[in-house]
Design an enzyme around this catalytic site. Structure first.
Site, PDB file in Angstrom:
ATOM      1  N   ASP A  70       0.810  -1.213   0.000  1.00 55.40           N
ATOM      2  CA  ASP A  70       0.000   0.000   0.000  1.00 55.40           C
ATOM      3  C   ASP A  70       0.845   1.266   0.000  1.00 55.40           C
ATOM      4  O   ASP A  70       2.019   1.264   0.376  1.00 55.40           O
ATOM      5  CB  ASP A  70      -0.946   0.015   1.204  1.00 55.40           C
ATOM      6  CG  ASP A  70      -0.206  -0.025   2.547  1.00 55.40           C
ATOM      7  OD1 ASP A  70       0.802  -0.752   2.644  1.00 55.40           O
ATOM      8  OD2 ASP A  70      -0.640   0.667   3.482  1.00 55.40           O
ATOM      9  N   GLU A  93      -0.022  -1.630   5.532  1.00 54.84           N
ATOM     10  CA  GLU A  93       1.021  -1.362   6.525  1.00 54.84           C
ATOM     11  C   GLU A  93       0.895   0.060   7.054  1.00 54.84           C
ATOM     12  O   GLU A  93       1.138   0.314   8.240  1.00 54.84           O
ATOM     13  CB  GLU A  93       2.399  -1.564   5.895  1.00 54.84           C
ATOM     14  CG  GLU A  93       3.577  -1.403   6.869  1.00 54.84           C
ATOM     15  CD  GLU A  93       4.082   0.023   7.021  1.00 54.84           C
ATOM     16  OE1 GLU A  93       4.855   0.290   7.958  1.00 54.84           O
ATOM     17  OE2 GLU A  93       3.687   0.888   6.200  1.00 54.84           O
TER      18      GLU A  93
END
Length: 381
Positions: free
Chosen positions: A85, A147
């Site tokens: 991400d 994350e």
């Protein structure tokens, strides 16, 4: 080491390909599908777990295993981990490769070198080892989701699948060779105060002002740095409905970070005690919801010969470089790896001014880091 202009151009274009794919936190489907396809071309199957359903995203974590080759076939495996991400704004990224080797976005989004540079470099390092038929130990891959949202993707992964004792996570910004020597415990909390509604003009004495209780508590608590290793912040406060009613409810959200886990816990206990006292003084009630989203760890600047720190030091020495310890208050997937018994290390990744539209990387740094990852995989210089 690659050093000609054609090699630089190819690596820059490969990074561009990785970076331009959309994939903000909880919406990593496109980058996950891309990675599954690219690694399949190398003969590596990436297995997707069920994290999407657990965290409310559209993709799970990806895990892959690559057998060791040649005389390294039965060596201890090594885990390479990176997150899929990016932070917002990260949709529709346009990557610009400048003539001086600097790589940026067009200024309307982040670049996404955090952590697409790591994803690309891990892929290219393995591809080169395979294409050059270099004997290598078994390699495990873990590409996590979300994350940036307090490592919720990594936390949802089943670590019984991991065979490696040592892991490297390229997700540390700064000068070449930095690594996170500490990362904090992070406690996210929500505090709900309930008072009693009443008309503010006709009968305010019959109300219990929840916002007043919150104000008294917050003003009694020191925010910012509580000591040299602990911070506390009240980030949002929401309460009340209209201006002519005594507010009956209010919610406060905040966080505590500390490099000492026990100090984070004791700081929150102090917060709870003060809120309970101030609420009780005016007849309000209070409830708490806390979540330990990261747990602190520390890494020294030297360690046993088989440790992640020592392996990183040796790999950098092979490039004429030194490892640089850096205390971090950010947290990373390494917090989760360490909590699951893996000797993980958050290491340098070629990314600068991260989480801003000014984020950048350089071709030279990508080239040098590519060689470093190969050395880390091989575990020798």
């Amino acid at each position: 080491m690659m050093n000609n202009s054609d090699d630089k151009k190819k690596l820059a274009e490969l990074f561009k390909e990785f970076a331009q794919i959309d994939g903000e936190s909880f919406r990593e489907r496109k980058i996950a599908d891309f990675l599954i396809t690219r690694w399949k071309e190398l003969g590596v199957d990436l297995i997707e777990d069920g994290a999407a359903g657990k965290i409310g995203g559209d993709s799970g974590n990806l895990y892959g295993f690559i057998k060791g080759t040649g005389e390294r076939e039965n060596d201890e495996p090594v885990l390479l981990c990176a997150h899929m991400d990016t932070v917002a704004p990260g949709l529709g990224k346009k990557v610009i490769i400048h003539e001086d080797g600097r790589i940026t976005s067009d200024g309307t989004t982040v670049l996404g070198a955090d952590d697409r540079a790591a994803l690309m470099l891990i892929y290219e390092a393995v591809r080169k080892l395979v294409s050059e038929d270099v004997p290598h130990p078994p390699i495990e891959l873990l590409f996590t989701v979300s994350e940036e949202a307090y490592t919720v993707g990594a936390a949802a992964f089943d670590y019984s699948a991991i065979k490696s004792k040592v892991a490297f996570v390229p997700d540390c910004s700064g000068g070449y060779g930095v690594y996170s020597s500490q990362e904090p415990t992070l406690i996210y909390f929500e505090i709900d105060i309930e008072g009693k509604a009443a008309h503010a003009g006709f009968e305010p004495e019959n109300g219990i002002n929840a916002i007043a209780a919150a104000a008294k508590a917050i003003s009694s608590i020191s925010q910012g740095w509580k000591d040299d290793h602990t911070t506390l912040n009240f980030g949002t406060i929401n309460g009340g409905t209209v201006s002519n009613a005594v507010p009956s409810r209010v919610q406060i959200k905040g966080e505590i970070r500390s490099s000492v886990h026990e100090d984070a816990v004791s700081s929150f206990e102090e917060v709870k005690e003060i809120f309970e006292k101030k609420a009780s003084e005016i007849g309000a009630t209070v409830s708490f919801d806390e979540d330990i989203r990261l747990r602190a760890y520390q890494k020294g600047d030297s360690a046993e010969s088989n440790s992640a720190v020592n392996r990183y030091q040796k790999a950098l020495a092979g490039q004429g470089r030194k490892a640089i310890p850096k205390k971090s208050f950010g947290g990373s997937d390494v917090n989760v790896l360490v909590r699951n018994g893996i000797d993980g290390l958050c290491i340098y990744n070629p990314m600068h001014e991260i989480h801003t539209v000014n984020e950048y990387t350089t071709v030279e740094e990508l080239l040098e880091m590519l060689e470093l990852i190969k050395l880390l995989i091989l575990g020798e210089v």
